[in-house]
Design an enzyme around this catalytic site. Structure first.
Site, short mmCIF file in Angstrom:
data_model
loop_
_atom_site.label_atom_id
_atom_site.label_comp_id
_atom_site.label_asym_id
_atom_site.label_seq_id
_atom_site.Cartn_x
_atom_site.Cartn_y
_atom_site.Cartn_z
N GLU A 89 0.78 -1.36 0.07
CA GLU A 89 0.11 -0.05 -0.10
C GLU A 89 0.74 1.28 0.13
O GLU A 89 0.59 2.24 0.81
CB GLU A 89 -0.99 0.10 1.37
CG GLU A 89 -1.75 -0.86 1.08
CD GLU A 89 -2.97 -0.98 2.05
OE1 GLU A 89 -3.15 0.09 2.87
OE2 GLU A 89 -3.92 -1.87 1.95
C1 LIG Z 1 3.17 -9.36 0.45
C2 LIG Z 1 2.66 -8.59 -0.53
C3 LIG Z 1 1.41 -8.30 -0.95
C4 LIG Z 1 1.06 -7.56 -1.92
N1 LIG Z 1 -0.28 -7.49 -2.17
C5 LIG Z 1 -0.64 -6.76 -3.29
C6 LIG Z 1 -2.11 -6.87 -3.98
O1 LIG Z 1 -2.87 -7.69 -3.42
N2 LIG Z 1 -2.18 -6.21 -5.08
C7 LIG Z 1 -1.38 -5.42 -5.73
O2 LIG Z 1 -1.84 -4.82 -6.69
N3 LIG Z 1 -0.10 -5.40 -5.35
C8 LIG Z 1 0.20 -5.70 -4.11
N4 LIG Z 1 1.46 -5.95 -3.77
C9 LIG Z 1 2.48 -4.67 -4.14
C10 LIG Z 1 2.99 -3.75 -3.45
O3 LIG Z 1 1.72 -2.80 -3.37
C11 LIG Z 1 4.32 -3.03 -4.05
O4 LIG Z 1 5.24 -4.23 -3.68
C12 LIG Z 1 4.66 -1.89 -3.73
O5 LIG Z 1 3.72 -0.89 -4.21
C13 LIG Z 1 6.09 -1.64 -3.90
O6 LIG Z 1 6.31 -1.93 -5.24
P1 LIG Z 1 7.84 -2.58 -5.49
O7 LIG Z 1 7.70 -3.88 -4.52
O8 LIG Z 1 8.06 -2.99 -6.90
O9 LIG Z 1 8.99 -1.64 -4.98
P2 LIG Z 1 9.64 -0.53 -6.16
O10 LIG Z 1 8.64 0.10 -6.70
O11 LIG Z 1 10.71 -1.25 -6.96
O12 LIG Z 1 10.45 0.39 -5.03
C14 LIG Z 1 11.74 -0.19 -4.31
C15 LIG Z 1 12.05 1.11 -3.20
O13 LIG Z 1 12.17 2.24 -3.88
C16 LIG Z 1 11.37 3.20 -3.06
N5 LIG Z 1 10.87 4.36 -4.02
C17 LIG Z 1 10.23 4.03 -5.31
N6 LIG Z 1 10.02 5.21 -5.65
C18 LIG Z 1 10.49 6.22 -5.11
C19 LIG Z 1 10.35 7.63 -4.72
N7 LIG Z 1 9.97 8.45 -5.88
N8 LIG Z 1 11.09 8.29 -3.89
C20 LIG Z 1 11.18 7.43 -2.72
N9 LIG Z 1 11.50 6.18 -2.93
C21 LIG Z 1 10.97 5.57 -3.83
C22 LIG Z 1 10.14 2.55 -2.33
O14 LIG Z 1 9.84 3.17 -1.30
C23 LIG Z 1 10.93 0.97 -2.40
O15 LIG Z 1 11.66 1.41 -0.76
C24 LIG Z 1 2.04 -6.78 -2.52
C25 LIG Z 1 3.32 -6.60 -2.21
C26 LIG Z 1 3.60 -7.57 -1.31
C27 LIG Z 1 5.22 -7.59 -0.75
#
Ligand SMILES: Cc1cc2nc3c(=O)[nH]c(=O)nc-3n(C[C@H](O)[C@H](O)[C@H](O)COP(=O)(O)OP(=O)(O)OC[C@H]3O[C@@H](n4cnc5c(N)ncnc54)[C@H](O)[C@@H]3O)c2cc1C
Length: 831
Positions: free
Chosen positions: A520
């Site tokens: 989220e």
């Molecule tokens: C257990 C689990 C359940 C989930 N359930 C769902 C679900 O039901 N439905 C769904 O759609 N998604 C789901 N997700 C996805 C979740 O919402 C994403 O993992 C989340 O949005 C982060 O995306 P990412 O993992 O690709 O991280 P990335 O986008 O690759 O980010 C990596 C890091 O960079 C940081 N970052 C990125 N951009 C910036 C910025 N501009 N400024 C500062 N920091 C930044 C982030 O904070 C993070 O620390 C789930 C994820 C997990 C792990």
């Protein structure tokens, strides 16, 4: 002695007043002007009073003529500013031109994010003069009788059904009877209105249910949280067509449909608005009919409940290349509902999130064709998907993740207090050592903050608010605090926390902490971009008005609105500078605030830092403009200050709603003091890193004229908290009310509490055995049962007391022991 001293002081003051009357008048003049700014007098009233004061001052006051000349020029400007047509022509219109050049461009998705939700207590903190009556009068969080019954009934039954080690280690799933019970009792239907067969619980009640489930099993809480947060049910309730509601909601409420919601894809995570999955409007065959519909291609991952979902909520970008819908080609982000068995969908494989085996997995779709009525809300809502998601997140982020994190924290606080009392080393309960004491204090104080934040904020939502910025604050801070509490609790438990098995009540919570941090809106992004980025524009009393006025289509009324906002803003910024400096100099002692005693001081300090924060915000926005968005570390620090003030306000409100019990006061003090100290330190770091050193020095003068004078909680206060955590007390009960503490079925939370209660009676007996028996050499046995027996035969203990000690020892050994396994058993579980 005292009267003589007073007489001398009075005499000196009198002589000074008579001989230095000019300087005295200067002083009175300056103080009066500052007081007017402090009290935020309207411009006209300020100008008239300033005129009168200046006439008197010029006549009688000291100081050089140049200074007085400057003051007269200032007065002239003030009068000019009171003539609106003149000030518009001379100031507002030219400034508007420059402002328009500085104004950062805003995408539709950014604007939609900004407009989502309501401004609540967050807005008050931006004023620098929060109106406490608004917060204290807000309806306290309450459970309706049927909500309380759900918590005491089905919630307890479900918790009792789940053995978390069995779930996480052996099954990698919830047991079938728990799944059936979840569906049958409406755990997936907490947000569905009663007319569709749902439970329609309030937001505080939902939060309490999830807190309780999380205190038993994070897998259980995550499973229940997802259908009740952003997803098909929530979107249907708010945006669905009647036909969609009637079709899906009753089946979702009965658990006949299992929903999931798929937004994230391999290429698009945090930057969710750049969605790469597509839907093309075209004709196709669906269930044997030729219909207008969507051809979808998508690849999603991390989707909770996907492996077992029967209905998939999907977010994608919709295009209409042949303009079959009669509008734009690129329609925008859209949400649709797809039955699982639609041809072209690949679903069912599982991810394995950190040994917390709630159902989660990828979904792919290749040329999946569905009719247009799969779009949530029908074609009228095509392209409105982002707004829908953002609007619902503005509430949702206050609920699932803060509740789960709080569930873990109350488990940690409840068990660590008890364990630290029954676990002895060096002849003392480990919680009595100063080093451990301070860690226990941090667990208790932090848990109080988390619980207050989620309780008061969900109570506000039940009262009609949709607080978008507080939702981001809770999402970030409560999950981060949960991680801190999990770390601390593990440390106090030593090896007991590390050895996995049915007796370990901490490790899975500790392992799961990064999940709440990531989902989220991952936390670094939430802190760096959302809290302040959204807050500064949304909650500031003037910034959004200025932006809207600047972009106003009608030039004339645009200038008019801009002029009002600009001059309001100027007065506001000057007043905040004065308020910040005066309250820093006086420790905010003279600021009127609710309450009395220590609580009153915390209200006053929040006011002080609120003025400093509002002032720093204005200087940063004015000097850095759109560049502030790129300086994430600076805006993150300002976001932290706002968050700490918000959280401290929640602590005070919670204490107030609880009837201000005096026994909770040390925890409230610890919580407020540590939050305000952190606010001060973040302001300091903000100033240290501000790119313009001159402005930074000026801000430092206004914000910290006496330096950083606010202190973190003392060790003595920490010791009081540790004692509260290690003693059966009303404070422990109130804070951990939503933890699953039933001792039935060997629940360690219940057993620890029983042992803690026993320890109060047993400790004097242990002391007698040690001091009068072992230390005097009368008791010589080396093992504990032998010592007790000897003490009994020597008459140091009665029969009952001896039995009490033996029972207690057995209980303690059961709780202190950890699990061990046959090597084959471990191999089988991981084979
Ligand atoms: C257990 C689990 C359940 C989930 N359930 C769902 C679900 O039901 N439905 C769904 O759609 N998604 C789901 N997700 C996805 C979740 O919402 C994403 O993992 C989340 O949005 C982060 O995306 P990412 O993992 O690709 O991280 P990335 O986008 O690759 O980010 C990596 C890091 O960079 C940081 N970052 C990125 N951009 C910036 C910025 N501009 N400024 C500062 N920091 C930044 C982030 O904070 C993070 O620390 C789930 C994820 C997990 C792990």
């Amino acid at each position: 002695m005292l009267p003589a001293v007073l007489l001398v002081l009075f005499g000196t003051a009198l002589v000074f007043a008579v001989t230095q009357i000019g300087w005295l008048i200067t002083l009175i003049f300056v103080v009066a002007v500052l007081l007017m700014a402090y009290q935020r007098l309207p411009l006209l009233a300020f100008t008239v009073t300033f005129t009168t004061l200046l006439v008197g001052y010029t006549w009688f006051g000291a100081a050089a003529g140049v200074w007085k000349g400057l003051l007269w020029l200032m007065l002239l400007a003030l009068w000019l500013f009171n003539v609106r047509p003149l000030r518009k022509a001379l100031v507002s219109r030219p400034f508007l031109k420059a402002y328009l050049r500085m104004l950062p461009t805003m995408s539709t998705t950014e604007r939609e994010a900004l407009e989502a939700g309501t401004v609540w207590w967050d807005g008050e903190l931006f004023t620098g003069k929060p109106d406490w009556s608004k917060l204290l009068a807000a309806r306290p969080a309450q459970l309706a009788p049927e909500e309380q019954a759900f918590l005491d009934g089905p919630c307890q039954v479900l918790c009792a059904m789940v053995d978390d080690f069995d779930v996480t280690h052996r099954r990698a799933d919830l047991p079938p009877e728990a799944w059936d019970y979840i569906k049958r009792e409406g755990f997936f239907a907490m947000i569905i209105p009663k007319q569709y067969g749902g439970l329609a619980l309030g937001r505080y009640a939902q939060s309490s249910v999830l807190t309780r489930l999380a205190s038993r099993s994070i897998t259980l809480a995550s499973t229940v949280a997802v259908p009740n947060s952003l997803g098909p049910a929530e979107l249907l309730v708010h945006y669905g067509t009647d036909e969609q509601k009637n079709r899906y909601l009753p089946r979702l409420a009965r658990g006949e449909e299992i929903p999931c919601f798929a937004l994230t894809s391999p290429t698009v995570g945090s930057d969710a608005a750049s969605i790469s999955d597509t839907g093309i409007v075209c004709r196709g065959t669906y269930e044997g009919q030729d219909v207008l519909g969507l051809k979808l291609n998508f690849s999603k991952r991390y989707i909770t409940l996907a492996p077992i979902a029967t209905v998939v909520g999907l977010a994608f970008r919709l295009f209409d290349p042949d303009r079959l819908l009669g509008g734009e080609v690129d329609i925008g982000i859209t949400c649709a509902l797809l039955p699982r068995d639609t041809p072209g969908i690949t679903i069912g494989r599982r991810h394995f999130p950190l040994n917390i085996p709630f159902q989660n997995g990828p979904i792919q779709g290749h040329d999946v064709f569905v009719p247009l009525d799969c779009i949530i809300g029908g074609t009228a809502m095509a392209g409105k998907g982002w707004r829908m998601l953002i609007e619902q997140l503005s509430v949702g982020r206050c609920i699932s993740l803060p509740a789960s994190a709080t569930g873990g924290a109350v488990t940690a606080a409840w068990t660590t207090g008890a364990y630290a009392r029954i676990r002895r080393q060096f002849g003392l309960p480990v919680g009595r050592f100063e080093g451990v004491e301070q860690v226990i204090a941090r667990i208790l104080g932090t848990t109080y903050i988390m619980d207050a934040a989620r309780t008061v904020t969900t109570g506000a939502i039940d009262g009609g608010e949709k607080p978008a910025v507080p939702a981001a604050i809770l999402k970030y801070h409560v999950t981060e605090m949960g991680r801190q509490v999990a770390n601390d609790a593990m440390d106090v438990h030593g090896g007991k926390g590390i050895m996995l098995g049915p007796r370990n009540y901490l490790a899975r919570g500790y392992q799961s902490a990064p999940i709440g941090i990531t989902v989220e809106g991952a936390n670094i992004l939430t802190r760096s971009l959302i809290i302040f980025g959204q807050g500064a524009i949304r909650c500031h009393p003037f910034v959004l008005k200025e932006m809207e006025a600047a972009r106003h289509a009608d030039r004339r009324s645009g200038v008019d609105q801009f002029d009002r906002a600009l001059f309001g803003h100027l007065g506001f910024a000057i007043s905040n500078a004065v308020r910040s400096a005066v309250m820093a100099l006086t420790f905010a002692r003279f600021e009127s605030a609710p309450g009395s005693g220590p609580e009153k001081r915390y209200y006053q300090h929040i006011e002080r830092f609120s003025a400093s924060f509002a002032f720093a915000t204005d200087v940063a926005m004015l000097s850095l403009g759109g560049y502030l968005k790129k300086k994430e570390s600076l805006s993150a620090r300002l976001g932290d200050v706002l968050s700490y003030l918000y959280l401290a306000s929640m602590v005070l409100k919670r204490h107030h709603d609880n009837g201000a019990p005096p026994e909770d006061l040390p925890v409230v003090e610890w919580a407020c003091r540590s939050l305000l100290y952190r606010a001060q330190e973040q302001l300091h770091d903000f100033l240290r890193n501000f790119p313009n050193p001159l402005l930074a020095a000026f801000m430092r003068l206004v914000i910290f004229p006496r330096g950083r004078t606010y202190f973190a909680p003392s060790d003595r206060l920490g010791a009081q908290l540790a004692e509260l955590a290690m003693t059966p007390s009303a404070t422990r009960e109130r804070l951990c009310r939503d933890a699953y503490r039933n001792p039935q079925g060997g629940n360690p939370l219940g057993l620890l509490e029983e042992a803690l209660r026993m320890s109060i009676d047993v400790e004097p007996l242990e002391r007698r055995l040690r001091v009068e028996g072992v230390k005097t050499g009368r008791v010589t046995a080396l093992d504990f049962p032998g010592q007790v027996e000897q003490a009994r035969s020597l008459g140091l203990l009665t029969d009952t007391q001896a039995q009490q000690l033996i029972d207690y020892d057995q209980r303690i050994m059961h709780l202190i022991n950890v699990d061990d396994f046959d090597p084959q058993e471990l191999k089988a579980a991981h084979g």
